[in-house]
Design a protein around this motif. Structure first.
Motif, PDB file in Angstrom:
ATOM      1  N   ARG A 167     -35.751  75.088  31.944  1.00 57.78           N
ATOM      2  CA  ARG A 167     -36.691  74.525  32.921  1.00 57.78           C
ATOM      3  C   ARG A 167     -36.564  73.005  32.987  1.00 57.78           C
ATOM      4  N   GLU A 168     -36.436  72.372  31.825  1.00 58.05           N
ATOM      5  CA  GLU A 168     -36.271  70.905  31.817  1.00 58.05           C
ATOM      6  C   GLU A 168     -35.008  70.492  32.572  1.00 58.05           C
ATOM      7  N   THR A 169     -33.944  71.242  32.387  1.00 62.25           N
ATOM      8  CA  THR A 169     -32.696  70.934  33.107  1.00 62.25           C
ATOM      9  C   THR A 169     -32.881  71.099  34.612  1.00 62.25           C
ATOM     10  N   LEU A 170     -33.526  72.198  35.018  1.00 56.98           N
ATOM     11  CA  LEU A 170     -33.762  72.420  36.451  1.00 56.98           C
ATOM     12  C   LEU A 170     -34.594  71.278  37.031  1.00 56.98           C
ATOM     13  N   GLU A 171     -35.591  70.831  36.288  1.00 53.68           N
ATOM     14  CA  GLU A 171     -36.435  69.726  36.777  1.00 53.68           C
ATOM     15  C   GLU A 171     -35.628  68.426  36.856  1.00 53.68           C
ATOM     16  N   ASP A 172     -34.818  68.160  35.819  1.00 54.71           N
ATOM     17  CA  ASP A 172     -33.990  66.946  35.817  1.00 54.71           C
ATOM     18  C   ASP A 172     -33.048  66.913  37.016  1.00 54.71           C
ATOM     19  N   VAL A 173     -32.381  68.039  37.250  1.00 56.17           N
ATOM     20  CA  VAL A 173     -31.313  68.050  38.260  1.00 56.17           C
ATOM     21  C   VAL A 173     -31.888  68.063  39.673  1.00 56.17           C
ATOM     22  N   THR A 174     -32.954  68.839  39.889  1.00 52.89           N
ATOM     23  CA  THR A 174     -33.499  68.940  41.250  1.00 52.89           C
ATOM     24  C   THR A 174     -34.542  67.867  41.541  1.00 52.89           C
ATOM     25  N   PRO A 198     -34.693  71.312  50.221  1.00 53.46           N
ATOM     26  CA  PRO A 198     -34.023  70.019  50.023  1.00 53.46           C
ATOM     27  C   PRO A 198     -33.894  69.632  48.541  1.00 53.46           C
ATOM     28  N   SER A 199     -34.874  70.013  47.710  1.00 52.69           N
ATOM     29  CA  SER A 199     -34.774  69.729  46.280  1.00 52.69           C
ATOM     30  C   SER A 199     -33.629  70.524  45.655  1.00 52.69           C
ATOM     31  N   LEU A 200     -33.522  71.761  46.089  1.00 52.07           N
ATOM     32  CA  LEU A 200     -32.462  72.631  45.594  1.00 52.07           C
ATOM     33  C   LEU A 200     -31.091  72.092  46.033  1.00 52.07           C
ATOM     34  N   ILE A 262     -31.069  84.050  49.490  1.00 49.33           N
ATOM     35  CA  ILE A 262     -30.984  82.646  49.104  1.00 49.33           C
ATOM     36  C   ILE A 262     -29.526  82.337  48.744  1.00 49.33           C
ATOM     37  N   TYR A 263     -29.088  81.108  49.042  1.00 44.51           N
ATOM     38  CA  TYR A 263     -27.739  80.685  48.686  1.00 44.51           C
ATOM     39  C   TYR A 263     -27.768  79.222  48.306  1.00 44.51           C
ATOM     40  N   CYS A 264     -27.019  78.855  47.273  1.00 42.52           N
ATOM     41  CA  CYS A 264     -26.798  77.455  46.934  1.00 42.52           C
ATOM     42  C   CYS A 264     -25.307  77.183  46.898  1.00 42.52           C
ATOM     43  N   ALA A 265     -24.955  75.923  47.169  1.00 44.68           N
ATOM     44  CA  ALA A 265     -23.535  75.555  47.180  1.00 44.68           C
ATOM     45  C   ALA A 265     -23.402  74.058  47.036  1.00 44.68           C
ATOM     46  N   THR A 266     -22.189  73.653  46.668  1.00 45.35           N
ATOM     47  CA  THR A 266     -21.828  72.247  46.771  1.00 45.35           C
ATOM     48  C   THR A 266     -20.390  72.139  47.261  1.00 45.35           C
ATOM     49  N   PHE A 267     -20.153  71.130  48.122  1.00 43.58           N
ATOM     50  CA  PHE A 267     -18.802  70.788  48.556  1.00 43.58           C
ATOM     51  C   PHE A 267     -18.507  69.424  47.929  1.00 43.58           C
ATOM     52  N   PRO A 268     -17.918  69.396  46.721  1.00 45.21           N
ATOM     53  CA  PRO A 268     -17.801  68.125  45.983  1.00 45.21           C
ATOM     54  C   PRO A 268     -17.095  67.012  46.758  1.00 45.21           C
ATOM     55  N   GLU A 269     -16.045  67.320  47.528  1.00 46.89           N
ATOM     56  CA  GLU A 269     -15.292  66.255  48.213  1.00 46.89           C
ATOM     57  C   GLU A 269     -16.142  65.525  49.244  1.00 46.89           C
ATOM     58  N   LEU A 270     -17.195  66.210  49.761  1.00 43.50           N
ATOM     59  CA  LEU A 270     -18.087  65.582  50.730  1.00 43.50           C
ATOM     60  C   LEU A 270     -19.345  65.037  50.055  1.00 43.50           C
TER      61      LEU A 270
END
Lengths: 335, 335
Positions: A167-174, A198-200, A262-270
């Protein structure tokens, strides 16, 4: 606020069903890149945040302590199909922590993959907790407990040291407060905390770029992304969307489905993080939307574009192989 | 026109997903009893009209000619789970027409029922066309072809005498023109014709009461309703909604699901026909809505009410048996 139609399901010349949803794309500064629909309504991230939930295992050096392989790290982020390779790797993770299947608290279900389920039945066997689609995440939790000197018993509870670290990690990151009054219980019995898209998305922009993370967290995120990109089979399975998309794009996209659209993703180059939710929870729409966002944002060569297009707007064939309809994305999504 | 929210899926204290839909309830005079949402948008009735598609088999005396049992007549209206009893009965229907599985043109898939699918795999077998959830309907079509002196070959085609008889019956009963330009191809390869919900509901009001039907059609409808009420297992299968609801209500309600969130029903004692469509195609919402309409309209004793309530607003438990959420109906539906 009514969310717009983003996905249409056609049959013949007509639209047979339609899906509405909301999308947030933000960069690593937290600036909005794209916002569609009501993004302020809290959603349960479910299994879409498994990669963030795996960060403590890496950050705290437990993965190194137990000599976890990239396949095992990828499985810690998985909603896997319960194929024999998934089950085997979940077992080796537990063995490295000196534990076994009896420690898993995720519950038991037949493999999520229909072929895997029939294969198990054909062997005259019944499933155990290693076949649970979350067994890799739970094996990671047990490694985290054992590696930090905690008794894993009860590790699914919100007050157990494992869930407190997570939970602490989720709070830190988001950057979002994860309170119990906005929590629910996930299918595998751990808490899931309702959060704004937007937090996610911001959390996944940081996960993809390392921006704003501590040195340990940045290294942990990079190792997870590389492990999954090297072993996309481990996070889902044969024929599954996440596996197929990351086999095409490898380190260029990290994507993860969760229950209820629900879906999460990241496009690191952008430097982008993405979070989306289908109003009605249908995974077919969530997958199409995610592939559509790849088409919208990532530069692709012709071969990549054709492969992603087939995931974004698939054609439906019936049991006799006749084309009967398909999925198409609306201009609101494709831009 | 935006359709209203009719079904909410909760987790913890929050609504996680929501379903919109449209509903038409009419009486046997065609008068509107209830209209919710955009009922003028054409929908594909899919498998929800299997009982109407079975009428020619009875009307033309073919069921008597081949001495079809009530179980076989019920299976002709089924989207069955592919359990061994369904497969056996589909086979006996074909045998009565002097045919076998090789004549079926519905295609092959693993049994829709997960347990049935695993049971087949455990026997070391693979499915054939008898396991297709539509095999009973198709066996009925083959009986109809053979009994009327037609070669069954190609019976799934819109121009084959079987599909022409079926289309004429659908037009007679619903009063709606079934044109090819508004048609699509169903999963089992027969045509499905887009229709407005009130026309579909009107057809089921007539099916439930016999009003406005010829003597032969009225007798055929009554025989089908009694056959299904006597054998609700045949139209769906173990644990399935249609089977469970009709085991509770027997001849008081005929209900039939179709793909993509469509449902048709009749409550004969009230003279009502019902047709509904979930916008997004999710069957969980369609089932909840149908059970909700039973609660809204049919007088029930305490035991019946409790049993139907459990179908309308089920509680979700996770793999460890922990209650995590459920389905609830909105006031727009419950009235």
């Amino acid at each position: 606020m009514d969310n717009p139609f983003l996905v249409e399901v056609t049959r013949g010349q007509l639209v047979e069903s339609r899906h509405r949803g909301s999308i947030s794309v933000v960069d690593a500064d937290g600036a909005t890149v794209l916002s569609i629909g009501d993004v302020d309504r809290r959603v349960f991230p479910r299994s879409a945040v498994k990669a963030l939930q795996a960060l403590p295992l890496l950050e705290r050096g437990i993965a190194d302590k137990f000599d976890l392989t990239d396949e095992e790290i990828a499985l810690a982020c998985a909603s896997h199909s319960g194929e024999s390779e998934h089950v085997r790797v979940a077992g080796t993770m537990l063995a490295k922590a000196g534990r076994d299947v009896g420690c898993l608290e995720c519950g038991t279900h037949w493999p999520m993959g229909e072929s895997a389920s029939r294969a198990l039945a054909a062997e005259g066997k019944t499933p155990n907790a290693l076949h649970n689609n979350c067994s890799g995440k739970h094996a990671g939790f047990i490694c985290l407990a054992c590696g930090t000197g905690n008794d894993p018993k009860g590790y699914v509870g919100a007050d157990h040291p494992v869930q407190r670290m997570v939970r602490e990690t989720l709070e830190d990151v988001t950057g979002a407060c994860h309170s119990m009054e906005k929590s629910g219980t996930d299918g595998c019995s751990i808490p899931t905390y309702a959060i704004r898209l937007p937090s996610l998305a911001f959390g996944f922009a940081k996960f993809g770029t390392g921006a704003g993370l501590s040195g340990e967290a940045r290294a942990a995120a990079e190792r997870i992304r590389k492990a999954v990109a090297a072993h996309p089979f481990m996070v889902a399975g044969t024929g599954r969307f996440d596996t197929k998309l990351m086999e095409i794009l490898r380190e260029r996209a990290f994507v993860k489905v969760g229950a209820e659209g629900i879906y999460c993703a990241t496009f690191p180059e952008l430097g982008y993080g993405i979070a989306l939710k289908v109003d009605d929870g249908h995974v077919r729409a969530a997958e199409a939307m995610m592939a559509g966002l790849v088409l919208r944002f990532l530069p692709l060569n012709d071969q990549e574009r054709a492969a992603v297009e087939a995931l974004a707007q698939p054609v439906f064939k019936n049991w006799n192989g006749i084309e009967v309809g398909g999925i198409r994305l609306t201009p609101a999504l494709l831009g």
